[in-house]
Motif scaffolding. Structure first.
Motif, mmCIF file in Angstrom:
data_model
loop_
_atom_site.group_PDB
_atom_site.id
_atom_site.type_symbol
_atom_site.label_atom_id
_atom_site.label_comp_id
_atom_site.label_asym_id
_atom_site.label_seq_id
_atom_site.Cartn_x
_atom_site.Cartn_y
_atom_site.Cartn_z
ATOM 1 N N GLY A 51 0.685 -1.027 0.088
ATOM 2 C CA GLY A 51 -0.139 0.368 -0.025
ATOM 3 C C GLY A 51 0.773 1.067 -0.139
ATOM 4 O O GLY A 51 1.162 0.838 1.370
ATOM 5 N N PHE A 52 1.208 2.248 -1.336
ATOM 6 C CA PHE A 52 2.277 3.133 -1.340
ATOM 7 C C PHE A 52 0.884 4.142 -2.221
ATOM 8 O O PHE A 52 1.108 3.825 -2.653
ATOM 9 N N ARG A 53 1.402 5.504 -1.548
ATOM 10 C CA ARG A 53 1.362 6.676 -2.015
ATOM 11 C C ARG A 53 2.240 7.794 -2.655
ATOM 12 O O ARG A 53 3.735 7.491 -2.018
ATOM 13 N N ASP A 54 2.610 7.650 -3.949
ATOM 14 C CA ASP A 54 2.964 8.654 -4.472
ATOM 15 C C ASP A 54 3.003 9.919 -3.788
ATOM 16 O O ASP A 54 2.356 10.347 -4.145
ATOM 17 N N PRO A 55 3.688 10.461 -3.595
ATOM 18 C CA PRO A 55 4.237 11.456 -2.865
ATOM 19 C C PRO A 55 3.779 12.626 -4.376
ATOM 20 O O PRO A 55 3.350 13.460 -3.729
ATOM 21 N N VAL A 56 4.926 12.046 -5.120
ATOM 22 C CA VAL A 56 4.290 13.408 -6.152
ATOM 23 C C VAL A 56 2.496 13.291 -7.074
ATOM 24 O O VAL A 56 1.888 14.263 -7.109
ATOM 25 N N THR A 57 2.721 12.134 -7.614
ATOM 26 C CA THR A 57 1.198 12.084 -7.728
ATOM 27 C C THR A 57 -0.526 11.522 -7.477
ATOM 28 O O THR A 57 -0.865 12.049 -7.724
ATOM 29 N N GLY A 58 0.605 10.957 -5.888
ATOM 30 C CA GLY A 58 -1.086 11.007 -5.022
ATOM 31 C C GLY A 58 -1.972 9.702 -5.402
ATOM 32 O O GLY A 58 -2.789 9.282 -4.703
ATOM 33 N N GLN A 59 -1.135 8.861 -6.609
ATOM 34 C CA GLN A 59 -1.639 7.405 -6.399
ATOM 35 C C GLN A 59 -1.070 6.468 -5.675
ATOM 36 O O GLN A 59 0.103 6.774 -5.129
ATOM 37 N N TYR A 60 -2.170 5.587 -5.507
ATOM 38 C CA TYR A 60 -2.168 4.700 -4.631
ATOM 39 C C TYR A 60 -1.252 3.333 -5.193
ATOM 40 O O TYR A 60 -2.035 3.128 -6.045
ATOM 41 N N SER A 61 -0.388 2.602 -5.584
ATOM 42 C CA SER A 61 -0.109 1.537 -5.818
ATOM 43 C C SER A 61 0.247 0.184 -4.363
ATOM 44 O O SER A 61 0.688 0.628 -3.699
ATOM 45 N N GLY A 62 -0.222 -1.352 -5.431
ATOM 46 C CA GLY A 62 0.672 -2.177 -4.694
ATOM 47 C C GLY A 62 -0.454 -3.185 -4.315
ATOM 48 O O GLY A 62 -1.878 -2.942 -4.916
ATOM 49 N N PHE A 63 -0.190 -4.555 -3.602
ATOM 50 C CA PHE A 63 -0.765 -5.312 -3.911
ATOM 51 C C PHE A 63 -2.016 -4.780 -2.934
ATOM 52 O O PHE A 63 -3.238 -5.940 -3.487
ATOM 53 N N ASP A 64 -2.317 -4.980 -1.392
ATOM 54 C CA ASP A 64 -3.440 -4.271 -1.244
ATOM 55 C C ASP A 64 -3.986 -3.606 -1.651
ATOM 56 O O ASP A 64 -5.503 -3.922 -2.095
ATOM 57 N N ILE A 65 -3.757 -2.524 -2.105
ATOM 58 C CA ILE A 65 -4.792 -1.780 -3.492
ATOM 59 C C ILE A 65 -5.128 -2.343 -4.259
ATOM 60 O O ILE A 65 -6.346 -1.985 -4.670
ATOM 61 N N GLU A 66 -4.220 -3.181 -5.137
ATOM 62 C CA GLU A 66 -5.381 -4.107 -6.042
ATOM 63 C C GLU A 66 -5.983 -5.208 -5.285
ATOM 64 O O GLU A 66 -7.519 -5.142 -6.392
ATOM 65 N N ILE A 67 -5.762 -5.615 -4.579
ATOM 66 C CA ILE A 67 -6.820 -6.377 -3.419
ATOM 67 C C ILE A 67 -8.467 -5.287 -3.844
ATOM 68 O O ILE A 67 -8.847 -5.672 -3.659
ATOM 69 N N ALA A 68 -7.893 -4.267 -2.374
ATOM 70 C CA ALA A 68 -8.830 -3.120 -2.322
ATOM 71 C C ALA A 68 -9.726 -3.106 -3.802
ATOM 72 O O ALA A 68 -11.006 -2.760 -3.822
ATOM 73 N N ARG A 69 -8.921 -3.070 -4.625
ATOM 74 C CA ARG A 69 -10.070 -2.299 -6.216
ATOM 75 C C ARG A 69 -10.853 -3.433 -6.858
ATOM 76 O O ARG A 69 -11.265 -3.094 -7.214
ATOM 77 N N LEU A 70 -10.303 -4.977 -6.678
ATOM 78 C CA LEU A 70 -10.628 -5.906 -7.022
ATOM 79 C C LEU A 70 -12.145 -6.394 -5.853
ATOM 80 O O LEU A 70 -12.650 -6.575 -6.475
ATOM 81 N N ALA A 71 -11.556 -6.425 -4.494
ATOM 82 C CA ALA A 71 -13.639 -6.265 -3.942
ATOM 83 C C ALA A 71 -14.761 -4.892 -3.812
ATOM 84 O O ALA A 71 -14.985 -5.531 -4.382
ATOM 85 N N ALA A 72 -13.428 -3.576 -4.476
ATOM 86 C CA ALA A 72 -15.017 -2.417 -4.952
ATOM 87 C C ALA A 72 -15.557 -2.958 -6.530
ATOM 88 O O ALA A 72 -16.502 -2.456 -6.240
ATOM 89 N N ALA A 73 -14.840 -4.048 -7.297
ATOM 90 C CA ALA A 73 -15.432 -3.484 -8.432
ATOM 91 C C ALA A 73 -16.369 -5.425 -8.483
ATOM 92 O O ALA A 73 -17.235 -4.930 -8.786
ATOM 93 N N GLN A 74 -15.417 -6.227 -7.680
ATOM 94 C CA GLN A 74 -17.072 -6.787 -7.023
ATOM 95 C C GLN A 74 -18.168 -6.528 -6.418
ATOM 96 O O GLN A 74 -19.170 -6.727 -5.882
ATOM 97 N N LEU A 75 -18.248 -5.405 -6.401
ATOM 98 C CA LEU A 75 -19.444 -4.916 -5.413
ATOM 99 C C LEU A 75 -19.601 -3.894 -6.138
ATOM 100 O O LEU A 75 -21.315 -3.667 -5.490
ATOM 101 N N GLY A 76 -19.457 -3.450 -7.087
ATOM 102 C CA GLY A 76 -20.387 -2.698 -8.102
ATOM 103 C C GLY A 76 -19.889 -1.223 -8.706
ATOM 104 O O GLY A 76 -20.855 -0.891 -8.585
ATOM 105 N N LEU A 77 -18.617 -0.728 -7.628
ATOM 106 C CA LEU A 77 -18.370 -0.048 -8.272
ATOM 107 C C LEU A 77 -16.781 0.129 -8.483
ATOM 108 O O LEU A 77 -16.051 -0.546 -8.813
#
Lengths: 299, 215
Positions: A73-99
């Motif tokens: 779980g890492f926030r790029d201090p320049v772009t403010g983008q989050y990346s990493g394995f935990d973030i991808e899992i979070a995104r996966l769950a969100a997508a399956q919840l319909g978001l």
């Protein structure tokens, strides 16, 4: 031509330098932005879940994450983008919840000590950030998953050959986060002498001291250490002998069993369909080590 | 109450380190702060500049940065190395002494000019009139703000938790990892600080009464 050529040369050199550093970052799990495309599920129902009702009403989901763990779980201090394995899992769950994971997620960095409160008060809808499942914590929050099985390991400087595992830490200065389970284990099992134990608030501070030669080893979950090793592969390496089991779970509000079951379904589905593997390969897998999805524990 | 029973030793050890940090840094900053105040009121412009420079620099630097310097930057200078606890005492001392200096200087300003003139007229030098006439009165005048500075120091010791000193601030992440509700830990630590601060307040009251200067 002369001046123009010079200027062109300078621009080229600068571009090359940018490209080179860019390449270094892209290869490393850590920098950059989320990489795995997700299909958004339609008409999702989670009957009896107050959290899901809240998400539906808001049209957005708030996910608690870590922001200082490269590869997880890492926030790029320049772009403010989050990346990493935990973030991808979070995104996966969100997508399956319909978001839509690209537009309907609000990330909220929550430090370890505030996770339980954030879930209890509804400040976040769920939490994905190196959250080890254990029985004491189950009294305060609910856990879906595990979605990853980490284990305590040791990070050392690349040229170090003395430290090959937990039993070789005697007489070495060992660092981990203040009060964390890994450093407690070092104390309890007396892996090194009390005066050689160093505790900082963040793992990045330990890694800095390791690079500076002030300490000899950093110990915590291998997943976290791999992220740092991948950031600086010329100077750091993970010893590779795990000596504990740290099942990472997705934290949800304690009484929201419906949401917990739903996320468990999502994780099982992702393991079966190969989606989990895709997420892993795009993030932590870049460190060169493989992993399998652990079986979901429905308690 | 469970936390007290189960983790009483952890809490006690944490508070013990907190008290050690407080006492060492407290004595250190009272001494250094007094020296700095002396510099700031001395008749030599160079010394005044040193005192002013120190206070301006340290009072405007967050304590965490002072800690950062001693833990991450100072070792790179490859001078005398010391353990984290010593580094914490030094960081707290040099930070707090800037505030002690200013409190004391405000106390010096409350001493009527006539006192200094009288001291000089009976033949005392700068050092003598300062130590025998002015500073004793200044200290008496600033008991409440000085105790406030010391209470702030006591609470500032928790910053050291982030820099490998196991005082009570490090107990919270410990208990959290053990799976204890953080709120309970916070409450007991707050109670602990109350127990530490109340005696300081009582000392302040008694000194105020005993030392009040009749003017």
């Amino acid at each position: 031509m002369g001046a123009k050529g010079l200027r062109l040369g300078a621009v080229l050199a600068a571009t090359l330098a940018l490209a080179l550093t860019g390449c270094g970052r892209e290869g490393a799990p850590g920098g950059g932005e989320p990489q795995v495309q997700q299909n958004v599920a339609q008409n999702v129902q989670v009957p009896g879940s107050p959290t899901f009702d809240r998400i539906k009403q808001r049209g957005r989901v708030t996910i608690g994450v870590k922001e200082d763990q490269p590869g997880l779980g890492f926030r790029d201090p320049v772009t403010g983008q989050y990346s990493g394995f935990d973030i991808e899992i979070a995104r996966l769950a969100a997508a399956q919840l319909g978001l839509d994971p690209n537009t309907q997620i609000d990330y909220k960095p929550i430090p370890s000590t505030a996770r339980e409160q954030a879930l209890a008060t509804g400040e976040v809808d769920y939490y994905v950030g190196t959250y080890t499942i254990n029985d004491k914590r189950k009294e305060q929050v609910g856990f879906a998953g595990p979605y990853f099985m980490a284990g305590q390991d040791v990070l050392v400087r690349k040229d170090n050959t003395d430290i090959t595992g937990p039993e070789t830490l005697k007489g070495k200065k060992v660092c981990s986060a203040t009060g964390s389970t890994p450093i407690q284990r070092v104390k309890e099992q007396q892996l090194t002498e009390p005066q050689n134990i160093v505790e900082f608030q963040r793992y990045s501070e330990c890694v800095q001291q390791l690079l500076d030669g002030q300490i000899d080893a950093v110990t915590t979950d291998d997943a976290i250490l791999k992220g740092y090793a991948a950031q600086d592969p010329d100077k750091l390496k993970v010893v590779g002998k795990t000596f504990s089991q740290e099942p990472y779970g997705i934290g949800v509000a304690k009484d929201d069993i419906a949401l917990r079951n739903k996320i468990n379904d999502v994780l099982e589905q992702a393991a079966k369909s190969g989606e989990w593997k895709r997420v892993y390969d795009a993030t932590l897998g870049k460190s060169g080590t493989g992993a399998e999805p652990p079986p979901v524990d429905r308690y | 109450m469970d936390i007290l029973v189960e983790y009483g030793d952890v809490l006690a050890r944490g508070f013990l380190h907190t008290i050690e940090l407080f006492l060492l840094a407290g004595v250190g900053s009272l001494v250094l702060g007094t020296v700095l105040a002396t510099l700031r009121v001395s008749p030599v412009p160079a010394l005044r500049a040193v005192g002013t420079g120190y206070v301006t620099l340290l009072r405007n630097t967050p304590l965490t940065l002072v800690f950062f310097f001693f833990v991450f930057a100072y070792p790179k200078l490859e001078l005398l190395q010391f353990p984290f606890f010593t580094a914490a005492v030094i960081a707290l001392t040099i930070y707090t002494s800037a505030f002690v200096c200013e409190v004391l200087r405000s106390g010096i300003n409350t001493v009527p000019v006539g006192q200094a003139e009288a001291a000089r007229s009976i033949g005392l030098g700068f050092a003598q009139s300062l130590t025998n006439v002015i500073l004793p009165q200044a200290f008496r005048a600033v008991v409440p703000p000085m105790v406030s500075v010391l209470i702030a120091l006591l609470k500032n010791t928790t910053v050291a938790a982030g820099f490998s000193v196991n005082e009570v601030g490090s107990v919270i992440p410990f208990l959290n990892e053990e799976g204890e509700p953080t709120t309970n830990a916070f409450i007991w630590i707050a109670v602990g600080f109350l127990i530490l601060v109340i005696p300081l307040t009582l000392v302040q009251r008694s000194f105020e009464k005993r030392w009040s200067v009749a003017r």
